[in-house]
Design a protein around this motif. Structure first.
Motif, PDB file in Angstrom:
ATOM      1  N   TYR A  35      36.070  86.299  39.697  1.00 25.98           N
ATOM      2  CA  TYR A  35      37.619  86.041  39.794  1.00 25.98           C
ATOM      3  C   TYR A  35      38.073  85.179  38.843  1.00 25.98           C
ATOM      4  CZ  TYR A  35      34.514  83.359  42.626  1.00 25.98           C
ATOM      5  OH  TYR A  35      33.694  82.937  43.375  1.00 25.98           O
TER       6      TYR A  35
ATOM      7  N   ASP B 152      40.623  82.467  42.448  1.00 24.59           N
ATOM      8  CA  ASP B 152      41.453  83.356  43.114  1.00 24.59           C
ATOM      9  C   ASP B 152      41.010  85.232  43.189  1.00 24.59           C
ATOM     10  OD1 ASP B 152      44.343  84.972  40.513  1.00 24.59           O
ATOM     11  OD2 ASP B 152      43.090  85.604  42.190  1.00 24.59           O
ATOM     12  N   THR B 153      40.713  85.565  44.261  1.00 20.86           N
ATOM     13  CA  THR B 153      39.849  86.834  44.378  1.00 20.86           C
ATOM     14  C   THR B 153      41.258  88.091  44.561  1.00 20.86           C
ATOM     15  OG1 THR B 153      40.221  86.222  46.574  1.00 20.86           O
ATOM     16  CG2 THR B 153      38.201  85.625  45.804  1.00 20.86           C
ATOM     17  N   SER B 154      42.947  88.297  44.663  1.00 17.67           N
ATOM     18  CA  SER B 154      43.462  88.810  44.673  1.00 17.67           C
ATOM     19  C   SER B 154      44.152  89.356  43.414  1.00 17.67           C
ATOM     20  CB  SER B 154      44.353  88.428  46.088  1.00 17.67           C
ATOM     21  OG  SER B 154      43.817  87.989  47.017  1.00 17.67           O
ATOM     22  N   ARG B 155      43.779  88.051  42.417  1.00 13.61           N
ATOM     23  CA  ARG B 155      44.392  88.957  40.821  1.00 13.61           C
ATOM     24  C   ARG B 155      45.631  88.180  41.058  1.00 13.61           C
ATOM     25  NH1 ARG B 155      42.087  94.168  38.342  1.00 13.61           N
ATOM     26  NH2 ARG B 155      39.232  92.915  39.106  1.00 13.61           N
ATOM     27  N   LEU B 156      46.242  87.426  42.082  1.00 13.71           N
ATOM     28  CA  LEU B 156      47.541  86.360  42.170  1.00 13.71           C
ATOM     29  C   LEU B 156      48.639  86.263  40.886  1.00 13.71           C
ATOM     30  CD1 LEU B 156      46.638  83.494  43.528  1.00 13.71           C
ATOM     31  CD2 LEU B 156      47.024  85.687  44.778  1.00 13.71           C
TER      32      LEU B 156
ATOM     33  N   TYR C 167      49.627  82.911  39.853  1.00 16.14           N
ATOM     34  CA  TYR C 167      49.458  81.887  39.954  1.00 16.14           C
ATOM     35  C   TYR C 167      48.645  80.487  40.056  1.00 16.14           C
ATOM     36  CZ  TYR C 167      49.111  82.092  35.384  1.00 16.14           C
ATOM     37  OH  TYR C 167      49.134  81.749  34.129  1.00 16.14           O
TER      38      TYR C 167
ATOM     39  N   GLY D 271      48.925  81.628  47.436  1.00 16.55           N
ATOM     40  CA  GLY D 271      48.064  82.729  47.137  1.00 16.55           C
ATOM     41  C   GLY D 271      47.046  82.555  47.440  1.00 16.55           C
ATOM     42  N   TYR D 272      45.833  81.724  47.420  1.00 23.71           N
ATOM     43  CA  TYR D 272      44.592  81.083  47.375  1.00 23.71           C
ATOM     44  C   TYR D 272      43.963  81.042  48.586  1.00 23.71           C
ATOM     45  CZ  TYR D 272      45.733  80.458  42.485  1.00 23.71           C
ATOM     46  OH  TYR D 272      45.226  80.363  41.452  1.00 23.71           O
ATOM     47  N   ASP D 273      42.946  82.300  48.909  1.00 26.99           N
ATOM     48  CA  ASP D 273      42.323  82.007  50.310  1.00 26.99           C
ATOM     49  C   ASP D 273      41.100  81.065  50.152  1.00 26.99           C
ATOM     50  OD1 ASP D 273      42.589  85.780  49.961  1.00 26.99           O
ATOM     51  OD2 ASP D 273      43.566  83.966  51.142  1.00 26.99           O
TER      52      ASP D 273
END
Length: 125
Positions: A32, A99-103, A106, A111-113
């Protein structure tokens, strides 16, 4: 589940340098992208810098470009932020994020978990 722990903050005079570290666990950091954000008292959390998963492609907020350098060592699951020529306006709590969701956006904190606990950086004039 990703855990992030920042270190390296402190008090420094204007013009000085600090190096922040962000140690990741609970996953493989090369999977990520990672980023640094900061939050000053009374202000929203703002994007500072980002580094991609494996190619090390970087992006910076215009206010730190040329002074800060983001890097990562995937073998150590650690990301760094070298901060030079520090200014009083850089004073803030600095957070690392995964960023594990490929925002696509960014630069937006929402958007960050996964976040670290933050490390205080204080620059005196």
């Amino acid at each position: 589940q990703v855990q992030l722990v920042e270190s390296g903050g402190g008090l420094v005079q204007a013009g000085g340098s600090l190096r922040l570290s962000c140690a990741a666990s609970g996953g493989t950091s090369s999977n990520y992208a990672m980023a640094w954000f900061r939050q000053a008292p009374g202000k929203e959390r703002e994007f500072v810098a980002r580094i991609s998963r494996s190619l090390g492609i970087t992006d910076y907020h215009y206010s730190v470009k040329g002074r800060f350098t983001i890097s990562r060592d995937n073998a150590k699951n650690t990301m760094y932020l070298q901060m030079n020529s520090l200014k009083p306006e850089d004073t803030a709590v600095y957070y690392c994020a995964a960023d594990t969701s490929r925002l696509s956006d960014y630069r937006a904190a929402k958007g960050y978990d996964y976040w670290g606990q933050g490390t205080q950086v204080t620059v005196s004039s």
